[in-house]
Write an enzyme that holds these catalytic residues in place. Structure first.
Site, mmCIF file in Angstrom:
data_model
loop_
_atom_site.group_PDB
_atom_site.id
_atom_site.type_symbol
_atom_site.label_atom_id
_atom_site.label_comp_id
_atom_site.label_asym_id
_atom_site.label_seq_id
_atom_site.Cartn_x
_atom_site.Cartn_y
_atom_site.Cartn_z
ATOM 1 N NE ARG A 84 -3.512 2.701 0.393
ATOM 2 C CZ ARG A 84 -4.632 2.994 1.030
ATOM 3 N NH1 ARG A 84 -5.236 2.076 1.758
ATOM 4 N NH2 ARG A 84 -5.180 4.181 0.918
ATOM 5 N NE ARG A 93 -8.155 2.485 -2.818
ATOM 6 C CZ ARG A 93 -8.935 3.310 -2.159
ATOM 7 N NH1 ARG A 93 -9.677 2.876 -1.187
ATOM 8 N NH2 ARG A 93 -9.022 4.565 -2.515
ATOM 9 C CG ASP A 96 -8.609 1.490 2.250
ATOM 10 O OD1 ASP A 96 -7.865 1.855 3.173
ATOM 11 O OD2 ASP A 96 -9.675 2.065 1.977
ATOM 12 C CG ASP A 98 -10.946 2.319 5.707
ATOM 13 O OD1 ASP A 98 -9.768 2.680 5.862
ATOM 14 O OD2 ASP A 98 -11.640 2.650 4.729
#
Length: 165
Positions: A84, A93, A96, A98
């Site tokens: 990344r 990307r 990712d 989150d």
């Protein structure tokens, strides 16, 4: 330390995204620190931001013994393992990860905001999250994930099936 339930959103649109998400799922299952409890289907979604390939998204529920900050650092470390690079906001990307929820915690620091600040507007997060945690209550709005999911436009989010290698 007691296990804390968490929700993580996963996304990728560079390289072999399906394989990357499968491998990231394996990396997230790291007992006793993190244990994968549930995983959503894989979804293909239209990206937000600059022109780029469609994104593959999924959500995962974890039990963790890590603090919220330590979990964030673990997620960032896993992203780096998959190459990344943060060159452009909302840009393409390789991976990712989150942190959406850390139990019912509300955290606001310069480096961490829980619940994730934009999850309520994002069908590509809410649809897979509702698949595995429809009754999880957002500690800010007091609404369930399912209720929040019903208030977003689902166009541009297509279910593909299970996350496989």
């Amino acid at each position: 330390m007691a296990k804390v339930p968490c929700a993580i959103a996963m996304g990728s649109n560079l390289g072999n995204s399906q394989h990357t998400l499968f491998q990231a799922l394996q990396a997230l299952h790291c007992p006793p620190l993190m244990t994968v409890v549930a995983q959503s289907s894989l979804y293909q979604t239209v990206p937000i931001g600059p022109p780029q390939p469609d994104i593959l998204n999924a959500c995962v529920l974890l039990d963790t013994t890590l603090s919220a900050v330590a979990l964030l650092h673990q997620l960032l470390s896993i992203e780096q393992q998959f190459g990344r690079e943060r060159q452009q906001r909302w840009g393409p990307r390789t991976l990712d990860l989150d942190l959406l929820f850390y139990d019912q915690a509300v955290v606001t620091t310069p480096t961490l905001e829980i619940p994730h600040p934009r999850f309520r507007e994002r069908a590509f997060v809410l649809i897979p999250l509702a698949e595995i945690a429809p009754n999880w209550c957002d500690p800010i709005s007091g609404q369930t994930v399912l209720t929040l999911c019903q208030s977003v436009n689902p166009s541009g989010v297509q279910r593909l099936g299970p996350i496989v290698a």
